[in-house]
Scaffold this active site. Sequence first.
Site, PDB file in Angstrom:
ATOM      1  N   LYS A   1       2.110  -9.157  -1.717  1.00 47.97           N
ATOM      2  CA  LYS A   1       3.299  -8.598  -2.380  1.00 47.97           C
ATOM      3  C   LYS A   1       3.133  -8.579  -3.894  1.00 47.97           C
ATOM      4  O   LYS A   1       3.736  -7.747  -4.567  1.00 47.97           O
ATOM      5  CB  LYS A   1       4.555  -9.379  -1.982  1.00 47.97           C
ATOM      6  CG  LYS A   1       5.005  -9.074  -0.557  1.00 47.97           C
ATOM      7  CD  LYS A   1       6.471  -9.396  -0.347  1.00 47.97           C
ATOM      8  CE  LYS A   1       6.917  -8.993   1.051  1.00 47.97           C
ATOM      9  NZ  LYS A   1       8.295  -9.406   1.342  1.00 47.97           N
TER      10      LYS A   1
ATOM     11  N   LYS B   1      -0.959   0.868  13.100  1.00 51.02           N
ATOM     12  CA  LYS B   1       0.352   0.495  13.634  1.00 51.02           C
ATOM     13  C   LYS B   1       1.437   1.421  13.068  1.00 51.02           C
ATOM     14  O   LYS B   1       1.357   1.827  11.905  1.00 51.02           O
ATOM     15  CB  LYS B   1       0.635  -0.946  13.186  1.00 51.02           C
ATOM     16  CG  LYS B   1       1.555  -1.701  14.092  1.00 51.02           C
ATOM     17  CD  LYS B   1       1.721  -3.119  13.579  1.00 51.02           C
ATOM     18  CE  LYS B   1       3.207  -3.402  13.448  1.00 51.02           C
ATOM     19  NZ  LYS B   1       3.507  -4.675  12.826  1.00 51.02           N
TER      20      LYS B   1
ATOM     21  N   LYS C   1       7.052   1.750   8.751  1.00 48.67           N
ATOM     22  CA  LYS C   1       7.971   2.506   7.905  1.00 48.67           C
ATOM     23  C   LYS C   1       7.357   2.781   6.530  1.00 48.67           C
ATOM     24  O   LYS C   1       7.810   3.651   5.807  1.00 48.67           O
ATOM     25  CB  LYS C   1       9.307   1.784   7.772  1.00 48.67           C
ATOM     26  CG  LYS C   1       9.195   0.391   7.229  1.00 48.67           C
ATOM     27  CD  LYS C   1      10.476  -0.395   7.434  1.00 48.67           C
ATOM     28  CE  LYS C   1      10.235  -1.864   7.116  1.00 48.67           C
ATOM     29  NZ  LYS C   1      11.124  -2.781   7.739  1.00 48.67           N
TER      30      LYS C   1
END
Length: 339
Positions: free
Chosen positions: A118, A200, A203
């Site tokens: 992140k 996979k 979103k």
Amino acid sequence: MADTNQTKKIMLSGIQPSGELTLGSYLGAIKHWPARTEEFDCYYFMADLHTLTVRQKPADLRKRTLTQLAAYIACGLDPKKNVLFIQSHVPEHAQLAWVLNCYTMFGELNRMTQFKDKSIKNNDNINAGLFTYPALMAADILLYQADCVPVGEDQKQHVEICRDIASRFNSIYGDVFKVPDPYIPPVGARVMSLTTPTNKMSKSDTDQNGCVYLLEKPEDIKRKFKKAVTDSDTENCVRYAPKEKAGVSNLMQIYSAFTDKSFADIEREFEGLGYGAFKAAVGETVADSVAPIREKTNELLADKAYLENIYREGAEKASYIAHKTLRKVYKKVGLVPRF
Ligand code: TRP
């Protein structure tokens, strides 16, 4: 439901309302939640405090939090049998997180792969919350003395650090916390992208045609399935072979998850029909199956009073347990009780 004469084990999971629910999260997780109440007292909360580690648009965050709650209920999670609540409504989460921060080592946090990932993705906002996120997550879990924490593979490290923090605390103060086990659900249906079937479904996929959302309009769902990438072989035949025919096999998985048909049955059903007809059929089936969830979600969202009731009741039940644990912790570490 959480009752005081504890017989069932406790299961708890948090879900960040940071994006829309995908078909993957439905088939891989949500769909299986209603049945868990037979074995466990289940707590599910919207981890809204966690989402603040990345900048959110306030109005969007509010909307997504409520939509997620409504969608869970629409998927069959019964608020009478599960404790459903919003994390920020139970202040003990933030309170215990502070204490646990003082029992979590800098070096431990520095090893978290999610922090590293992140930090790269949000390199203009590497804030302290992003770093101490695992202490908040540990507080979420330990407040409820959870036995079992279902998480995706990516969160396993956070459950492990939670176990370490709990054991460290217990070794100083006695048995205060239950040390929880992670539970990685068997990937019954690992849903892959419709456009890049080797990845996979996600979103954050740059190609939005690869990802289908649970609350998407039926015509959009059908369109995405019609466009799905099938295989570049010349066979044009529906056959399950995940290695050679990743696209077709992924569609078969999805179709099978919604219809309970076996791969052999599906192969028979589409014999001689080719990919076009198959893709259209899968799209129809998915669109028809999730339409009632979308309708129900919208219905619940329109009934503000009902949703308010649910999350207030949930927070009340959660607070009851959370408060007991926090009180014990405060006492153990030497804080003077106010009452
Ligand atoms: N960190 C989890 C995720 O991003 C969400 C989460 C927050 C969670 N608190 C939790 C999951 C406690 C399980 C238990 O997916």
